[in-house]
Scaffold this motif. Sequence first.
Motif, mmCIF file in Angstrom:
data_model
loop_
_atom_site.group_PDB
_atom_site.id
_atom_site.type_symbol
_atom_site.label_atom_id
_atom_site.label_comp_id
_atom_site.label_asym_id
_atom_site.label_seq_id
_atom_site.Cartn_x
_atom_site.Cartn_y
_atom_site.Cartn_z
ATOM 1 N N HIS A 1 0.980 -0.778 -0.487
ATOM 2 C CA HIS A 1 -0.072 0.142 -0.072
ATOM 3 C C HIS A 1 1.214 1.532 -0.258
ATOM 4 N N LEU A 2 1.652 1.219 0.776
ATOM 5 C CA LEU A 2 2.554 2.471 0.648
ATOM 6 C C LEU A 2 3.460 2.619 -0.646
ATOM 7 N N SER A 3 3.424 1.345 -1.144
ATOM 8 C CA SER A 3 3.924 2.218 -2.709
ATOM 9 C C SER A 3 3.852 2.767 -4.169
ATOM 10 N N LEU A 4 1.560 2.883 -3.197
ATOM 11 C CA LEU A 4 0.226 3.054 -3.920
ATOM 12 C C LEU A 4 1.267 5.214 -3.495
ATOM 13 N N HIS A 5 0.972 5.023 -2.382
ATOM 14 C CA HIS A 5 1.515 6.199 -2.025
ATOM 15 C C HIS A 5 2.807 7.427 -2.816
ATOM 16 N N SER A 6 3.565 6.758 -2.522
ATOM 17 C CA SER A 6 5.176 7.436 -3.123
ATOM 18 C C SER A 6 4.761 7.026 -4.403
ATOM 19 N N GLY A 7 4.203 6.281 -5.028
ATOM 20 C CA GLY A 7 4.622 5.696 -6.440
ATOM 21 C C GLY A 7 5.481 4.669 -7.157
ATOM 22 N N ALA A 8 5.775 4.278 -5.843
ATOM 23 C CA ALA A 8 7.189 3.903 -6.136
ATOM 24 C C ALA A 8 6.972 2.160 -7.141
ATOM 25 N N ARG A 9 7.464 1.931 -8.434
ATOM 26 C CA ARG A 9 7.466 0.917 -8.929
ATOM 27 C C ARG A 9 8.945 0.629 -9.160
ATOM 28 N N PRO A 10 9.923 0.085 -7.906
ATOM 29 C CA PRO A 10 11.868 -0.094 -8.132
ATOM 30 C C PRO A 10 11.611 -1.078 -8.732
ATOM 31 N N PHE A 11 10.587 -2.372 -9.551
ATOM 32 C CA PHE A 11 10.923 -3.272 -10.412
ATOM 33 C C PHE A 11 10.611 -3.084 -12.199
#
Length: 370
Positions: A233-243
Amino acid sequence: MRDVLRGAQLLGIQCVADACRDILGETAEAEGQEVSAGEQRPPQATSERTFRSLPPTQPPSPEPEELHPKLGQNGDPRAIREPGRGATLNGEFPHWAQERSLIAHPPPTQNDKLSEDDDMEGLGDDMMRSSSFPSSVADRGAATSVAGGGRKRKSQTPQQCPVCQKIIHGAGKLPRHMRTHTGEKPFQCSACGVRFTRNDKLKIHMRKHTGERPYTCSHCPARFLHSYDLKNHLSLHSGARPFECPLCHKAFAREDHLQRHRKGHSCLELRTRRPRRGPELGEDGGEKEGSPLSLQAHPSMFHPRSVLEGGGALAQLAPQRLASYPELFLRGLEMQGGRDLEREDPGGTRSPALQHDRWADEVEDEEIEE
DNA sequence: CTGGGGAAGGGGCCC
DNA sequence: AGGGCCCCTTCCCCA
């Protein structure tokens, strides 16, 4: 117990069968004669021999999948763990269970609470305590290292699974692992009856019934059952798509989604559709052997000149992506070769800038040669 | 094919 | 050493 033994033999669970024979006080040869009428199973080695003399060249054991969920009648693994249900025992705990630890931990009911690995005392732990249970890898070493040959030390970590030969790290983790082979699920949800192999899994499951959501997002009111849910869920806030896929640049928030993507055919099709323009040059100027499939398929796509001239598949990529391509290209090479830069270099000591410089140097050298 | 939820299994840490 | 708890990775399933 004979029913359990018979079931273990049918399923090929040697360790269980040996434990049963120990309890029954039988030898494998005697048992083999007894069951030979119905089963063409050759006589088994005695338990002592089975585990202690496993040579390193032992043929591979059957896959765990072949062994486990088929335990017991109607697929219920408890059939092995709860011999009292069998006709032979008429609902009574056998003498060995009363004498051993199982008497202190009868099969779980909805109101019972077992410690996570207590169930192994009924089966696996019983085996482990019997002479038939295999020594761990470390145990063997410890046993030989004890001067005077006194009482053998109990198992240390790591331990080797007698079924799949896998090394299990962590004290007390082998019984937990063994349940993956036996299919035992001794921990039952008192609310819905769902069974689990581990107590901690049941505990998490119970949150569904209690409504407990211990993982709260610091950015919004969202609350989650699992830590990994919050992480996602936190990746949604940050918009991070590290892969990011090194071939097509598609980015994913989850690593397993990237792995699934890479196992698929979309990237492969993109690569194999490209015509091969010429031999790929290795560092020594010769054609590389066993180079990554992507490069063998269409090296022009990855050729620095193609990048500079905007040719190849890279022409379709945005300029800002081209700027970061060398890093991904090199990373892709690493991953194709079975190595993962991320894993090998989590600290990022091999910085993208460094790799970019390396790649730029190669381009410059080639231009000078021309 | 992708995003998301959930389960399974292993390992680390602490008691 | 064993058990409890937690985190992580991987896999499966479904929309």
